[in-house]
Write an enzyme that holds these catalytic residues in place. Structure first.
Site, short mmCIF file in Angstrom:
data_model
loop_
_atom_site.label_atom_id
_atom_site.label_comp_id
_atom_site.label_asym_id
_atom_site.label_seq_id
_atom_site.Cartn_x
_atom_site.Cartn_y
_atom_site.Cartn_z
CE LYS A 213 50.73 32.20 26.54
NZ LYS A 213 50.69 31.23 27.69
CD GLU A 219 36.40 38.72 28.96
OE1 GLU A 219 37.02 38.12 28.30
OE2 GLU A 219 35.87 38.03 30.13
N GLY A 285 50.20 33.22 31.27
CA GLY A 285 49.59 34.77 31.38
C GLY A 285 49.80 35.34 32.84
NE ARG A 286 48.37 30.17 36.56
CZ ARG A 286 47.82 29.47 35.68
NH1 ARG A 286 46.97 30.21 34.62
NH2 ARG A 286 48.19 28.33 35.45
CD GLU A 371 44.19 31.65 35.10
OE1 GLU A 371 45.36 32.23 34.81
OE2 GLU A 371 43.07 32.23 34.99
CG HIS A 402 40.31 49.52 61.97
ND1 HIS A 402 39.99 50.05 63.10
CD2 HIS A 402 41.71 49.53 61.72
CE1 HIS A 402 41.19 50.48 63.83
NE2 HIS A 402 42.18 50.27 62.82
CE LYS A 535 38.98 32.42 28.81
NZ LYS A 535 40.15 32.15 28.20
O1 F6P Z 1 40.66 33.20 30.95
C1 F6P Z 1 42.00 32.94 31.87
C2 F6P Z 1 43.19 33.52 31.08
O2 F6P Z 1 43.51 32.83 29.99
C3 F6P Z 1 44.19 33.79 31.95
O3 F6P Z 1 45.07 32.76 32.15
C4 F6P Z 1 44.87 35.12 31.21
O4 F6P Z 1 46.04 35.25 32.03
C5 F6P Z 1 43.99 35.93 30.69
O5 F6P Z 1 42.84 35.00 30.40
C6 F6P Z 1 44.11 36.81 29.54
O6 F6P Z 1 44.45 35.88 28.50
P1 F6P Z 1 45.18 36.76 27.26
O7 F6P Z 1 46.47 37.39 27.84
O8 F6P Z 1 45.47 35.87 26.36
O9 F6P Z 1 43.78 37.74 26.82
#
Ligand code: F6P
Length: 571
Positions: A213, A219, A285-286, A371, A402, A535
């Site tokens: 987003k 990452e 995002g979620r 979240e 199980h 972060k």
């Molecule tokens: O760190 C949490 C977050 O902001 C989530 O809310 C989001 O889904 C995820 O990181 C990834 O963010 P992006 O889509 O901006 O890479």
């Protein structure tokens, strides 16, 4: 209530209903056996239909009076006003001053919605058309890599909402995936992830989708660079491109696309904005699997199935928006969660899909629910006055049976659980031989599977009394160990089959459950400030990890010692 007032959270604990619920809970002795015996219609009265989902709430620890009072609580906190404010595009994400409009992503294009001067429905339709056109190109083989080969593997690089939704839905809808196409998902910055997912890939038939987003997530951008590097190296090694700027840029143009709200950053990464799909800041995002973030899924299952998924979302949106609250499934399930969290001392909530294809659904729900509702201040910045977000967790049945069901059946903690199943499996296998004892030759294995669902919810609700144990001839000293207390609450959700539409309905159901809980607690379910500190610290600590002594000296003693030990251990 006006929309202006809708911005001020009502303190739920000061409502009349909250007082009544406290009293009702204090006097409630759960007795599902007695309640069902006294009310043969309990199952019927507590079962509701929401789109294609048949939802049985009757094995929950509530009486008619408790349910009525929970609904009164919804009324006192202004649930319907806030729901309507969300659908209308008001800025209910107060801390980020944004509308919350994931429902607009699946709104039919003939139902226009303008928000903040923007034609939201038109924008959504335009972007979706771009995604669908791209998906068709990949699926038909029209989109080719540098050597003219069609795409066989799509690798989605994203994390959080840019990963969990697409991977969950891809796994769930695997029977709808086009033959000869595979999607892989890279999320973790652990280099193992990208290394393993690319190890056996042919670079000439691989397409990466960088989904972020913000296009600023450490990452994802790191993994995207690693993937780009892998692509360049392997294409050069295969003689598919020249080891030159031109060769590399051609490789990116043909093997990388992006999904983001920040198209300028996409371009800075080297991806042509013409190969990028956008969405908007009013999609959390979620809550974004049904936006362009679902591009990898749209490629895999195709535009028709993706449209069916969106229709399923919309069907549940309509149920939530228009159904009277006493039959409104997301409202009732959200209020039940409030009941267990705030009045029955439950700390966690299990989600147990009896559908192997939903094996990533609990992980997806963890981000959606935790979240969203893991907050301790309300949307006006004041502290919450009661517990909020419970811990969501789960595994597919029967694997969980199980492993951890022992604790749910006989442990000391109350764990409300949602059981989810479909009547018609994607793979309707029969056991030709059987075992000559419990399983007949030719047995329908899905039937056997669902017998476990029904058995578990029954055992959890009604248990087994000491007398019933004794009647089986169990030695007296073992009776207590073999007694099941029952009164362990469950909700049963049954759908005809795991179609794209049903998946959309399920996801939207939990989105709205999460919303309902957030409204009762007065929190902003759409921000996520709690992920920021870690972060920032990771970026500050990174130099210390790789040898910067001043950065190491700036750390607290425990962190400094851990980093030092890491440096010693790292060969
Ligand atoms: O760190 C949490 C977050 O902001 C989530 O809310 C989001 O889904 C995820 O990181 C990834 O963010 P992006 O889509 O901006 O890479």
């Amino acid at each position: 209530m006006t929309s202006e007032q809708a911005r001020v959270p009502v303190d739920a604990t000061t409502t009349h209903a909250w007082g009544s619920l406290t009293e009702l809970s204090a006097n409630l002795v759960p007795d599902l056996r007695g309640w069902f015996a006294a009310d043969p219609d309990r199952a019927g009265r507590y079962t509701h239909q929401a789109a294609d989902l048949h939802v049985d709430l009757s094995k929950n620890l509530v009486t008619d009076e408790v349910l009525a009072t929970l609904l009164a609580l919804a009324d006192e906190v202004g649930l319907t006003e806030r729901r309507d404010a969300m659908f209308a595009g008001e800025h209910i994400n107060v801390t980020e001053d944004r509308a919350v409009l994931h429902t607009a992503l699946r709104r039919p294009s003939d139902q226009p919605l303008t928000v903040d001067g923007q034609d939201v429905t038109g924008d959504v339709a335009d972007e979706l058309a771009k995604v669908y056109a791209f998906a068709e190109k990949v699926r038909s083989g029209e989109w080719t890599g540098v050597t003219g080969e069609r795409v066989r593997t799509v690798v989605n690089i994203g994390i959080g909402g840019s990963d969990l939704g697409p991977v969950m839905a891809y796994e769930a809808l695997e029977p709808f995936v086009q033959d000869g196409l595979e999607v892989r998902f890279v999320s973790n910055i652990d280099p193992t992830d990208v290394a393993q997912k690319t190890a056996d890939l042919d670079p000439t038939t691989t397409l990466f989708i960088v989904a972020s987003k913000t296009f600023g997530t450490l990452e994802t951008l790191t993994n995207a660079r690693l993937a780009r590097d892998w692509l360049w190296r392997s294409l050069v090694a295969a003689g598919a491109i020249e080891d030159s700027d031109e060769g590399r840029s051609d490789a990116v143009a043909k093997h990388f696309v992006a999904v983001s709200t920040a198209l300028d950053k996409v371009e800075a990464f080297g991806i042509d904005p013409a190969n990028a799909f956008g969405f908007w800041d009013w999609v959390g995002g979620r809550y974004s699997v049904d936006s362009a973030i679902g591009t990898s899924l749209a490629v895999a299952i195709g535009p028709d199935a993706f449209a069916d998924l969106l229709a399923g979302f919309h069907a549940m949106d309509e149920h939530f928006r228009t159904t009277p609250l006493d039959q409104n499934v997301p409202v009732l399930m959200g209020l039940l969660n409030v009941w267990y969290t705030n009045f029955r001392n439950a700390h966690t909530h299990a989600v147990l899909p009896y559908a192997q294809q939903l094996h990533r659904f609990p992980a997806y729900l963890q981000q959606l629910t935790m979240e969203s509702n893991g907050k301790s201040v309300r949307w006006d910045g004041s502290p919450v006055t009661t517990d909020t977000g419970e811990v969501f967790w789960g595994e597919p049945g029967t694997n969980g049976q199980h492993a951890f069901y022992q604790l749910i059946h006989q442990g000391t903690r109350l764990i409300p659980a949602d059981f989810i199943a479909v009547a018609n499996p994607a793979y309707p296998l029969t056991d030709a031989v059987g075992d000559g004892k419990d399983v007949a030759a030719g047995a329908d294995v899905h039937g056997l599977f669902l017998a476990n669902f029904f058995a578990q919810t029954k055992a959890l609700a009604f248990g087994k009394t000491p007398d019933e144990v004794r009647a089986e001839g169990v030695a007296e000293e073992l009776v207590s160990a073999r007694t099941f207390p029952g009164n362990r609450p469950t909700t049963s959700i049954l759908a005809p089959a795991l179609t794209p539409s049903v998946l959309g309905q399920l996801v939207a159901l939990y989105e709205h459950i999460t919303f309902v809980q957030g409204v009762v607690w007065g929190i902003d379910s759409f921000d996520q400030w709690g992920v920021e500190l870690g972060k920032k610290l990771a970026l500050e600590i990174a130099p210390a990890v790789v040898g910067d002594e001043a950065a190491l000296a700036a750390q607290d003693p425990s962190t400094a010692a851990l980093i030092t030990r890491y440096r010693e251990l790292r060969a």
